[in-house]
Design a protein around this motif. Structure first.
Motif, PDB file in Angstrom:
ATOM      1  N   GLN A 156     -12.915  -1.522   6.322  1.00 28.52           N
ATOM      2  CA  GLN A 156     -14.512  -1.823   6.201  1.00 28.52           C
ATOM      3  C   GLN A 156     -15.246  -1.019   7.152  1.00 28.52           C
ATOM      4  OE1 GLN A 156     -13.646  -6.073   6.887  1.00 28.52           O
ATOM      5  NE2 GLN A 156     -14.370  -6.422   4.549  1.00 28.52           N
ATOM      6  N   ILE A 157     -14.713  -0.797   8.490  1.00 25.99           N
ATOM      7  CA  ILE A 157     -15.347   0.030   9.443  1.00 25.99           C
ATOM      8  C   ILE A 157     -15.624   1.383   8.952  1.00 25.99           C
ATOM      9  CG2 ILE A 157     -15.330   1.071  11.697  1.00 25.99           C
ATOM     10  CD1 ILE A 157     -14.030  -1.664  12.830  1.00 25.99           C
ATOM     11  N   ALA A 158     -14.546   2.046   8.378  1.00 23.53           N
ATOM     12  CA  ALA A 158     -14.477   3.288   8.001  1.00 23.53           C
ATOM     13  C   ALA A 158     -15.762   3.489   6.773  1.00 23.53           C
ATOM     14  CB  ALA A 158     -13.442   3.773   7.418  1.00 23.53           C
ATOM     15  N   GLN A 159     -15.617   2.526   5.899  1.00 23.24           N
ATOM     16  CA  GLN A 159     -16.762   2.358   4.708  1.00 23.24           C
ATOM     17  C   GLN A 159     -18.181   2.190   5.584  1.00 23.24           C
ATOM     18  OE1 GLN A 159     -16.465  -0.963   2.093  1.00 23.24           O
ATOM     19  NE2 GLN A 159     -17.558   0.102   0.632  1.00 23.24           N
ATOM     20  N   GLU A 160     -18.342   1.166   6.230  1.00 19.70           N
ATOM     21  CA  GLU A 160     -19.748   1.057   6.910  1.00 19.70           C
ATOM     22  C   GLU A 160     -20.169   2.451   7.629  1.00 19.70           C
ATOM     23  OE1 GLU A 160     -18.968  -2.464   9.132  1.00 19.70           O
ATOM     24  OE2 GLU A 160     -18.764  -3.584   7.443  1.00 19.70           O
ATOM     25  N   GLU A 161     -19.306   3.176   8.211  1.00 14.27           N
ATOM     26  CA  GLU A 161     -19.616   4.434   8.776  1.00 14.27           C
ATOM     27  C   GLU A 161     -19.886   5.669   8.007  1.00 14.27           C
ATOM     28  OE1 GLU A 161     -20.594   4.695  12.045  1.00 14.27           O
ATOM     29  OE2 GLU A 161     -20.510   2.412  12.025  1.00 14.27           O
ATOM     30  N   GLY A 162     -19.659   5.370   6.667  1.00 10.50           N
ATOM     31  CA  GLY A 162     -20.075   6.305   5.552  1.00 10.50           C
ATOM     32  C   GLY A 162     -18.949   7.390   5.523  1.00 10.50           C
ATOM     33  N   LEU A 163     -17.599   7.036   5.810  1.00 11.63           N
ATOM     34  CA  LEU A 163     -16.805   8.193   5.613  1.00 11.63           C
ATOM     35  C   LEU A 163     -16.304   8.280   4.001  1.00 11.63           C
ATOM     36  CD1 LEU A 163     -14.010   7.305   8.415  1.00 11.63           C
ATOM     37  CD2 LEU A 163     -15.675   9.177   8.171  1.00 11.63           C
ATOM     38  N   ALA A 164     -16.593   9.385   3.494  1.00 14.92           N
ATOM     39  CA  ALA A 164     -16.658   9.546   2.218  1.00 14.92           C
ATOM     40  C   ALA A 164     -15.174   9.431   1.742  1.00 14.92           C
ATOM     41  CB  ALA A 164     -17.076  10.849   1.709  1.00 14.92           C
ATOM     42  N   LYS A 165     -14.229   9.541   2.273  1.00 14.21           N
ATOM     43  CA  LYS A 165     -12.685   9.417   2.036  1.00 14.21           C
ATOM     44  C   LYS A 165     -11.835   8.913   2.920  1.00 14.21           C
ATOM     45  CE  LYS A 165     -12.784  13.850  -0.691  1.00 14.21           C
ATOM     46  NZ  LYS A 165     -12.097  15.102  -1.157  1.00 14.21           N
ATOM     47  N   ALA A 166     -11.343   7.722   2.636  1.00 12.42           N
ATOM     48  CA  ALA A 166     -10.494   7.153   3.320  1.00 12.42           C
ATOM     49  C   ALA A 166      -9.526   6.417   2.561  1.00 12.42           C
ATOM     50  CB  ALA A 166     -11.218   5.824   3.961  1.00 12.42           C
ATOM     51  N   ALA A 167      -8.128   6.763   2.871  1.00 14.71           N
ATOM     52  CA  ALA A 167      -7.018   6.272   2.059  1.00 14.71           C
ATOM     53  C   ALA A 167      -5.777   5.512   3.022  1.00 14.71           C
ATOM     54  CB  ALA A 167      -6.313   7.483   1.553  1.00 14.71           C
ATOM     55  N   VAL A 168      -5.481   4.556   2.141  1.00 24.51           N
ATOM     56  CA  VAL A 168      -4.415   3.732   2.850  1.00 24.51           C
ATOM     57  C   VAL A 168      -3.135   4.317   2.420  1.00 24.51           C
ATOM     58  CG1 VAL A 168      -3.301   1.545   3.146  1.00 24.51           C
ATOM     59  CG2 VAL A 168      -5.673   1.663   2.982  1.00 24.51           C
ATOM     60  N   VAL A 169      -2.195   4.655   3.263  1.00 21.63           N
ATOM     61  CA  VAL A 169      -1.129   5.434   2.986  1.00 21.63           C
ATOM     62  C   VAL A 169       0.056   4.822   3.656  1.00 21.63           C
ATOM     63  CG1 VAL A 169       0.495   7.628   3.128  1.00 21.63           C
ATOM     64  CG2 VAL A 169      -2.078   7.701   2.780  1.00 21.63           C
ATOM     65  N   MET A 170       0.901   3.940   3.127  1.00 24.20           N
ATOM     66  CA  MET A 170       1.774   2.968   3.579  1.00 24.20           C
ATOM     67  C   MET A 170       3.344   3.450   3.208  1.00 24.20           C
ATOM     68  SD  MET A 170       0.378   1.038   5.612  1.00 24.20           S
ATOM     69  CE  MET A 170      -1.100   0.068   5.958  1.00 24.20           C
ATOM     70  N   SER A 171       4.239   3.457   4.341  1.00 19.96           N
ATOM     71  CA  SER A 171       5.520   3.631   3.874  1.00 19.96           C
ATOM     72  C   SER A 171       6.314   2.867   3.170  1.00 19.96           C
ATOM     73  CB  SER A 171       6.271   4.155   5.158  1.00 19.96           C
ATOM     74  OG  SER A 171       6.410   3.008   6.131  1.00 19.96           O
ATOM     75  N   PRO A 172       7.117   3.336   2.288  1.00 15.80           N
ATOM     76  CA  PRO A 172       7.656   2.001   1.219  1.00 15.80           C
ATOM     77  C   PRO A 172       8.923   1.639   2.259  1.00 15.80           C
ATOM     78  CG  PRO A 172       8.555   4.406   0.660  1.00 15.80           C
ATOM     79  CD  PRO A 172       7.327   4.595   1.579  1.00 15.80           C
ATOM     80  N   PRO A 173       9.130   0.241   1.819  1.00 16.96           N
ATOM     81  CA  PRO A 173      10.489  -0.320   2.696  1.00 16.96           C
ATOM     82  C   PRO A 173      11.849   0.318   2.402  1.00 16.96           C
ATOM     83  CG  PRO A 173       9.915  -1.461   0.639  1.00 16.96           C
ATOM     84  CD  PRO A 173       8.848  -0.581   0.794  1.00 16.96           C
ATOM     85  N   SER A 174      12.409   0.437   3.397  1.00 18.99           N
ATOM     86  CA  SER A 174      13.666   1.268   3.289  1.00 18.99           C
ATOM     87  C   SER A 174      14.614   0.183   2.654  1.00 18.99           C
ATOM     88  CB  SER A 174      14.147   1.468   4.766  1.00 18.99           C
ATOM     89  OG  SER A 174      14.201   0.435   5.601  1.00 18.99           O
ATOM     90  N   ALA A 175      15.616   1.229   1.854  1.00 14.96           N
ATOM     91  CA  ALA A 175      16.823   0.525   1.091  1.00 14.96           C
ATOM     92  C   ALA A 175      17.840  -0.207   2.247  1.00 14.96           C
ATOM     93  CB  ALA A 175      17.154   1.279   0.223  1.00 14.96           C
ATOM     94  N   PRO A 176      18.328  -1.196   2.036  1.00 17.96           N
ATOM     95  CA  PRO A 176      19.597  -1.656   2.714  1.00 17.96           C
ATOM     96  C   PRO A 176      20.611  -0.509   2.903  1.00 17.96           C
ATOM     97  CG  PRO A 176      19.024  -3.373   1.050  1.00 17.96           C
ATOM     98  CD  PRO A 176      18.214  -2.074   0.722  1.00 17.96           C
ATOM     99  N   GLY A 177      20.860  -0.411   4.177  1.00 19.27           N
ATOM    100  CA  GLY A 177      21.951   0.605   4.511  1.00 19.27           C
ATOM    101  C   GLY A 177      21.490   2.285   4.499  1.00 19.27           C
ATOM    102  N   SER A 178      20.365   2.261   4.442  1.00 16.28           N
ATOM    103  CA  SER A 178      19.628   3.636   4.321  1.00 16.28           C
ATOM    104  C   SER A 178      19.648   4.488   5.635  1.00 16.28           C
ATOM    105  CB  SER A 178      18.304   3.751   3.646  1.00 16.28           C
ATOM    106  OG  SER A 178      17.283   3.011   4.526  1.00 16.28           O
ATOM    107  N   SER A 179      19.815   3.472   6.601  1.00 13.18           N
ATOM    108  CA  SER A 179      19.688   4.321   8.025  1.00 13.18           C
ATOM    109  C   SER A 179      21.124   4.740   8.351  1.00 13.18           C
ATOM    110  CB  SER A 179      19.142   3.328   8.832  1.00 13.18           C
ATOM    111  OG  SER A 179      20.090   2.109   9.072  1.00 13.18           O
ATOM    112  N   ALA A 180      22.083   4.425   7.671  1.00 11.02           N
ATOM    113  CA  ALA A 180      23.425   4.926   7.808  1.00 11.02           C
ATOM    114  C   ALA A 180      23.464   6.365   7.377  1.00 11.02           C
ATOM    115  CB  ALA A 180      24.584   3.896   7.353  1.00 11.02           C
ATOM    116  N   SER A 181      24.075   7.294   8.069  1.00  9.94           N
ATOM    117  CA  SER A 181      24.259   8.646   7.444  1.00  9.94           C
ATOM    118  C   SER A 181      25.278   8.613   6.494  1.00  9.94           C
ATOM    119  CB  SER A 181      24.485   9.727   8.721  1.00  9.94           C
ATOM    120  OG  SER A 181      25.894   9.160   9.369  1.00  9.94           O
ATOM    121  N   PRO A 182      25.439   9.575   5.596  1.00 11.29           N
ATOM    122  CA  PRO A 182      26.405   9.702   4.481  1.00 11.29           C
ATOM    123  C   PRO A 182      27.825   9.589   5.097  1.00 11.29           C
ATOM    124  CG  PRO A 182      24.919  11.000   3.888  1.00 11.29           C
ATOM    125  CD  PRO A 182      24.696  10.420   5.207  1.00 11.29           C
TER     126      PRO A 182
END
Length: 126
Positions: A97-123
Motif C-alpha cells: 500500500q505504501i509503495a502504491q501511495e508513493e507512486g511506484l509504477a512497478k511493485a511485485a510480490v515474489v514469495m519463495s515456494p514452500p520447501s518439500a519435506p526432506g529437500s534440505s537433505a543432500s542426495p
C-alpha cells in the motif's frame, strides 16, 4: 443474443485495461534523455514482520520516507517484495500500500515456494 452482449462487455473491459496500461507506461517514460533503465529495489519481509530494504533494516513507519528518497533520483523503481511462504499477508499488505501511495509504477510480490519435506537433505545423505 447474450453471447453477443457478453463479448461486447469483455471487449470493453479489454479496451479499458489496455488504455490503463498505456497510461501507466506513458506516465513512467523518461523524456529528459536520462536512462530509462529501472532501478531494482528489494524489500524483504521476514516471517516476524520486519522489513529489510536494499539490505538495511527499516521500520514500516520509515518505509515511506525511504521509498521517497529512492524515487528522488528520478530513475524508475521496480520494487520486489520478497519473503518466505510463511510470511503472513498482514505484513506484506502495508508495504504494498505504501509503495502504491508513493507512486511506484512497478511493485511485485515474489514469495519463495514452500520447501518439500526432506529437500534440505543432500542426495548423498540418503
Amino acid at each position: 443474443m447474450s453471447t453477443r452482449n457478453e463479448s461486447k462487455r469483455l471487449f470493453s473491459l479489454d479496451a479499458r485495461l489496455m488504455v490503463a496500461a498505456l497510461a501507466l507506461t506513458m506516465s513512467t517514460t523518461v523524456t529528459s534523455g536520462e536512462s530509462a533503465e529501472p532501478r531494482h529495489v528489494r524489500l524483504v519481509v521476514t516471517d516476524t514482520g520486519q522489513y529489510i530494504l536494499s539490505g538495511k533494516p527499516v521500520a514500516l513507519a520509515n518505509l515511506r520516507v525511504q521509498l521517497r528518497e529512492l524515487k528522488s533520483s528520478g530513475r524508475p523503481i521496480d520494487l520486489h517484495v520478497t519473503g518466505s511462504s510463511k510470511v503472513e499477508y498482514k505484513y506484506v499488505l502495508p508495504a504494498m500500500q505504501i509503495a502504491q501511495e508513493e507512486g511506484l509504477a512497478k511493485a511485485a510480490v515474489v514469495m519463495s515456494p514452500p520447501s518439500a519435506p526432506g529437500s534440505s537433505a543432500s542426495p548423498s545423505s540418503k
